[in-house]
Every structure is written in C-alpha cells, then in structure tokens.
Scaffold this motif. Structure first.
Motif, mmCIF file in Angstrom:
data_model
loop_
_atom_site.group_PDB
_atom_site.id
_atom_site.type_symbol
_atom_site.label_atom_id
_atom_site.label_comp_id
_atom_site.label_asym_id
_atom_site.label_seq_id
_atom_site.Cartn_x
_atom_site.Cartn_y
_atom_site.Cartn_z
ATOM 1 N N GLY A 1 30.088 70.867 39.818
ATOM 2 C CA GLY A 1 29.396 71.166 40.686
ATOM 3 C C GLY A 1 29.240 70.245 41.719
ATOM 4 N N GLY A 2 28.432 70.647 42.845
ATOM 5 C CA GLY A 2 28.088 69.621 44.044
ATOM 6 C C GLY A 2 27.030 69.060 43.394
ATOM 7 N N VAL A 3 27.066 67.377 43.544
ATOM 8 C CA VAL A 3 26.131 66.473 43.242
ATOM 9 C C VAL A 3 25.535 65.798 44.215
ATOM 10 N N LEU A 4 24.228 65.494 44.254
ATOM 11 C CA LEU A 4 23.621 64.425 45.201
ATOM 12 C C LEU A 4 22.829 63.527 44.301
ATOM 13 N N LEU A 5 22.913 62.134 44.601
ATOM 14 C CA LEU A 5 22.015 61.343 44.120
ATOM 15 C C LEU A 5 20.994 61.098 44.983
ATOM 16 N N LEU A 6 19.578 61.225 44.545
ATOM 17 C CA LEU A 6 18.444 61.110 45.572
ATOM 18 C C LEU A 6 17.689 59.716 45.156
ATOM 19 N N THR A 7 17.138 58.987 46.178
ATOM 20 C CA THR A 7 16.079 57.970 45.807
ATOM 21 C C THR A 7 14.825 58.823 45.649
ATOM 22 N N PRO A 8 13.835 58.151 45.212
ATOM 23 C CA PRO A 8 12.295 58.920 45.197
ATOM 24 C C PRO A 8 11.745 59.380 46.324
ATOM 25 N N LEU B 1 13.693 60.748 48.591
ATOM 26 C CA LEU B 1 14.721 61.852 48.717
ATOM 27 C C LEU B 1 15.611 61.476 49.880
ATOM 28 N N VAL B 2 15.898 60.134 50.003
ATOM 29 C CA VAL B 2 17.171 59.964 50.718
ATOM 30 C C VAL B 2 18.433 59.776 49.721
ATOM 31 N N ILE B 3 19.633 60.175 50.189
ATOM 32 C CA ILE B 3 20.864 60.377 49.699
ATOM 33 C C ILE B 3 21.434 59.255 49.452
ATOM 34 N N ALA B 4 21.625 58.801 48.281
ATOM 35 C CA ALA B 4 22.353 57.366 47.597
ATOM 36 C C ALA B 4 23.544 57.458 47.275
ATOM 37 N N GLU B 5 23.994 58.656 46.891
ATOM 38 C CA GLU B 5 25.446 58.895 46.742
ATOM 39 C C GLU B 5 25.705 60.512 46.687
ATOM 40 N N VAL B 6 27.026 60.879 46.860
ATOM 41 C CA VAL B 6 27.225 62.302 46.729
ATOM 42 C C VAL B 6 28.879 62.286 46.081
ATOM 43 N N ASN B 7 28.860 63.525 45.290
ATOM 44 C CA ASN B 7 30.292 63.425 44.639
ATOM 45 C C ASN B 7 31.222 64.315 45.615
ATOM 46 N N GLU B 8 32.488 64.359 45.316
ATOM 47 C CA GLU B 8 33.603 64.858 46.060
ATOM 48 C C GLU B 8 33.499 66.621 46.077
ATOM 49 N N SER B 9 32.863 67.040 45.031
ATOM 50 C CA SER B 9 32.744 68.382 44.942
ATOM 51 C C SER B 9 31.880 69.019 46.014
ATOM 52 N N LEU B 10 30.951 68.156 46.283
ATOM 53 C CA LEU B 10 29.873 68.725 47.137
ATOM 54 C C LEU B 10 30.377 68.379 48.472
ATOM 55 N N LEU B 11 30.991 67.212 48.732
ATOM 56 C CA LEU B 11 31.495 66.948 50.189
ATOM 57 C C LEU B 11 32.644 68.024 50.525
ATOM 58 N N ARG C 1 32.530 71.282 49.515
ATOM 59 C CA ARG C 1 31.711 72.475 49.796
ATOM 60 C C ARG C 1 31.208 72.265 51.203
ATOM 61 N N ALA C 2 30.364 71.363 51.432
ATOM 62 C CA ALA C 2 29.663 71.182 52.721
ATOM 63 C C ALA C 2 30.569 70.823 53.766
ATOM 64 N N GLY C 3 31.844 70.510 53.607
ATOM 65 C CA GLY C 3 32.672 70.062 54.885
ATOM 66 C C GLY C 3 32.259 68.790 55.573
ATOM 67 N N ARG C 4 31.621 67.890 54.761
ATOM 68 C CA ARG C 4 31.077 66.700 55.327
ATOM 69 C C ARG C 4 31.824 65.471 54.760
ATOM 70 N N GLU C 5 31.675 64.344 55.623
ATOM 71 C CA GLU C 5 32.205 62.930 55.016
ATOM 72 C C GLU C 5 31.263 62.415 54.262
ATOM 73 N N ARG C 6 31.392 61.563 53.516
ATOM 74 C CA ARG C 6 30.454 60.757 52.709
ATOM 75 C C ARG C 6 29.560 59.846 53.752
ATOM 76 N N GLY C 7 29.857 59.228 54.692
ATOM 77 C CA GLY C 7 29.241 58.766 55.838
ATOM 78 C C GLY C 7 28.222 59.453 56.277
ATOM 79 N N GLN C 8 28.335 60.788 56.700
ATOM 80 C CA GLN C 8 27.414 61.719 57.184
ATOM 81 C C GLN C 8 26.143 61.988 56.460
ATOM 82 N N LEU C 9 26.481 61.771 55.147
ATOM 83 C CA LEU C 9 25.180 61.929 54.271
ATOM 84 C C LEU C 9 24.533 60.973 53.478
ATOM 85 N N VAL C 10 25.319 59.867 53.022
ATOM 86 C CA VAL C 10 24.697 58.707 52.428
ATOM 87 C C VAL C 10 23.847 58.035 53.392
ATOM 88 N N GLY C 11 22.618 57.780 52.957
ATOM 89 C CA GLY C 11 21.712 57.118 53.855
ATOM 90 C C GLY C 11 20.641 57.895 54.562
#
Length: 408
Positions: A17-24, A26-36, A38-48
């Motif tokens: 499935g789609g997976v996000l790794l969040l800090t306490p 709730l900032v996105i620390a990492e994202v897996n390819e499956s979620l990218l 599904r969301a139609g996003r680039e990693r740089g658009q989400l991380v941070g």
C-alpha cells in the motif's frame, strides 16, 4: 541521512500500500513509490512538508472530516505509543496537474508508531490502502446507484468511527478511575521511621493494564520495618479492588503476627474469601536493624534480592511456598532469616520488571543482579531509576512492574 533513517526507508518501501513516514510534528519524512504513484506526485513535492499542507481537506466540502479524523488518530498514536486502525474514510484529493480540484476518494488507513530506545514515539508509519474502486464496484453490484451506495458505505463507516471514538473515551475514563484508585491505595514514598525507601510502579503498556501489583511498607516496634510486594492475577478495576483488600489485610496481619510467614498464612486464609484473589503471589521481609537480620517468606513470588556492600547479590529463595489460596487446607508457611551489613540494599519487585516472553526466568534474574552490582553505590532513588531504565523493555512494560528499594 543517518543510518537509522536509511534502515527505516528500506523497511517501509517494502510495505504494501501507500506509506508515509511522519515525524511527531506530522511532517513527511519519507514516502514510498506506491503512494507517489497513487497520488501522482513527485517525492520532492511531499518530503519536508506538513501532512495536512500536502493533503488538505476539500475546502468546498463543509462536511469533510477526513483531516480531522486522521489528525485524531495520529495524536492517539503519539499519546499512547500504540497502533491505531481507522474506519473507512472519505478523503478527497487533488489530481496531478489540477490544483484546487478535488476528486472523491475512499481510503483504509492504519497508523503505527516507531519507538525509540526511551519508549517515546520517534516516527509514525502512516499506511493507507485506496478502496475507491471497491466502493464503486459495490455500488455497481447493487443496482448501479453509485452515489447512493457510496453514501451508505460512508455513513456506516462514520457510524463505526463514532462508536470507536466513544469506546476509546469510555476506556480512557475507566483508566483514569483505575489509576486514581491505585494512587489512593498504594503508599507514597516517605520516611518509615528514620529509613527511606524508594518505590516505583509502572503499569503495563495498553489500556487498563494497571493495578495488578502492590507494595506496602510498615514501621514496627523496636526499630523494625516490614516491606512487601504482591501480584494479583489480572488487570483493571477488578484487580485494583482485590489488590486493595489484600494489601490492607497483609498490613493489618503484619502488626499482630510473629513474622512474615505467619502474616502470609493469615493473608492466605483471608484470600480464600476474596473473589479474584486466587493465585495471587506475595513476599514479605521484616528488617530488624538492632540485630542486623532480615526474616522473609514468599507465597509463590520471585525472590527478593539482597545487594551486599561488596557488590555480590544474594537471591532470597530459602522460604518459598505456593501462591495464596493454592492449597485446599491450611499448612504453615516457611520462613528464613539472613544477616546483613550496614550499606546493604534490599530489593523487592514484581515479575513485570524482569520477565520477558520466550525467555527463561533465570536470565531475567541474572540481568537484575548484574544491574544491581553495577549501581551498588547509588542511593535508593537513583538505583530505582537505573533499574527501570535498564530492565524494562524500550517499548514499555508488558506486565505491571512494582519495585521497592531500601538501603539497610
């Protein structure tokens, strides 16, 4: 990127499935390819980015609850350190290249903590399966009225979410009652005569896993002190009530009997009339400072540890008998006596401090002895803190843990 972050990234990339790794925060620390994908996003658009900046609620839908429900779930994970599975959620998203336009989507989310060595939540794994097509397929199967079917499924999911929320609030209230009862029943750290004991109590990780264990300290005539710990089978309000009755009964028996064995005999007889007291374990020691002797007796409990000034640890297992109420008829309990030197340390505890699943009890006892030797020069309070840090699992106690330390 640290080695730990690299390891986390490698692990969650393999999760389904789609997976996000969040800090306490709730900032996105990492994202897996499956979620990218599904969301139609680039990693740089989400991380941070903050999660809800990257995935906001539909501003044109005043009834949108996806962000509120997800935030509540993530906050529960942060507060409890436990996994939280959410009901089916409608959470509309912006399709790629169409900012401000939201498409109706349905999701099945699970939020799980990643705990640090101190037991605190360091990261949250937010795993989500999109079930939009399943919802729509269900609608087609039931006559093609997609909008009606989607609305019905979503309504039922929201009802389930509300029921779960009510249950959580009810459990939280009951937990507060149990903790308050524990505080009222267990004596606070204080001087007993001119001697000070350090006491600690750590409930097991999980709702209502409290009040199964107790401790008691009592000043006796002639510069003597009685110290005891016990462990009631079970948790929650029932165990708390049994604990309170047994602790009070032992405290009273100690003052009118001739020693720990007789006190436990009286307690065992009393336990037969208390529902839920069967198989309770307890151990009591009576310290006599003028004679520098310590008398003890155990009803199926783990042996107290006597730390001698030279750093050696003696496990007091010379007077062990079955738990309370285990024998159908009264039998006199054994009692043993041991001498101690000034500066020795007596440690009583319950099994949550040393026992581990799939591990022999002797391993836990050896771990306790080694920790006592390392910290033999520490004061009672400092030693208690050190034992909790070194002996309890990083994720928290899997069973209630009570600890009493007395420098002799």
């Amino acid at each position: 990127m640290s080695r730990a972050e690299i390891d986390y990234a490698a692990v969650f990339q393999a999760l389904p499935g789609g997976v996000l790794l969040l800090t306490p925060e709730l900032v996105i620390a990492e994202v897996n390819e499956s979620l990218l994908q599904r969301a139609g996003r680039e990693r740089g658009q989400l991380v941070g980015r903050h999660l809800f900046d990257a995935f906001p609620d539909n501003p044109d839908d005043p009834g949108a609850t996806g962000m509120r429900n997800l935030r509540a779930s993530l906050e529960r994970v942060l507060a409890t350190g436990r996994c939280d599975t959410m009901a089916l959620q409608r959470y509309d998203v912006e399709p790629p290249g169409r900012p401000g336009v939201f498409e109706e989507r349905y999701w099945s989310p699970v939020n799980a903590p990643v705990l640090g060595p101190d037991g605190e939540v360091r990261l949250i794994v937010h795993r989500v399966e999109e079930v939009t097509e399943i919802v729509r397929a269900g609608a087609r199967h039931h006559g093609g009225d997609r909008e009606r079917m989607e609305a019905e499924l979503f309504r039922r999911a929201q009802e389930l979410q509300e029921v779960n929320d009510r249950l959580r609030r009810s459990h939280d209230r009951e937990r507060e009652v149990v903790l308050a009862l524990q505080d009222a029943m267990l004596p606070a750290p204080r001087l007993v005569g001119h001697h000070r004991a350090a006491v600690r109590y750590r409930p097991a990780v999980g709702a209502l896993n409290v009040c199964g264990d107790w401790y008691d300290l009592a000043e006796l005539p002639g510069d003597r002190m009685a110290v005891a710990v016990g462990d009631v089978v079970g948790h929650g309000l029932d165990a708390a009530c049994v604990m309170g009755q047994l602790r009070s009964a032992l405290s009273a028996a100690t003052r009118v009997t001739g020693g720990p064995a007789q006190a436990l005999e009286v307690l065992g007889i009393y336990a037969r009339s208390v529902e839920g007291a069967e198989s309770t374990t307890a151990v009591q020691a009576i310290i006599d400072w003028p004679t520098h002797t310590l008398a003890y007796s155990s009803a199926g409990h783990l042996p107290p540890a006597l730390l001698h000034p030279d750093g050696t640890v003696e496990l007091l297992d010379g007077a062990t008998d079955p738990p309370l109420g285990a024998r159908p008829e009264h039998v006199a309990r054994p009692e043993a006596e041991v001498a101690f030197e000034d500066g020795a340390v007596l440690v009583l505890y319950t099994d949550g401090l040393i026992e581990r699943r799939h591990e022999d009890i002797d391993v836990g006892l050896a771990r306790l002895a080694a920790a006592l030797t390392r910290h033999r020069d520490a004061g009672a309070e400092e030693l208690a803190d050190a034992l909790l840090v070194e002996l309890l699992p990083p994720s928290g106690a899997t069973d209630d843990a009570a600890l009493v330390i007395l420098r002799l």
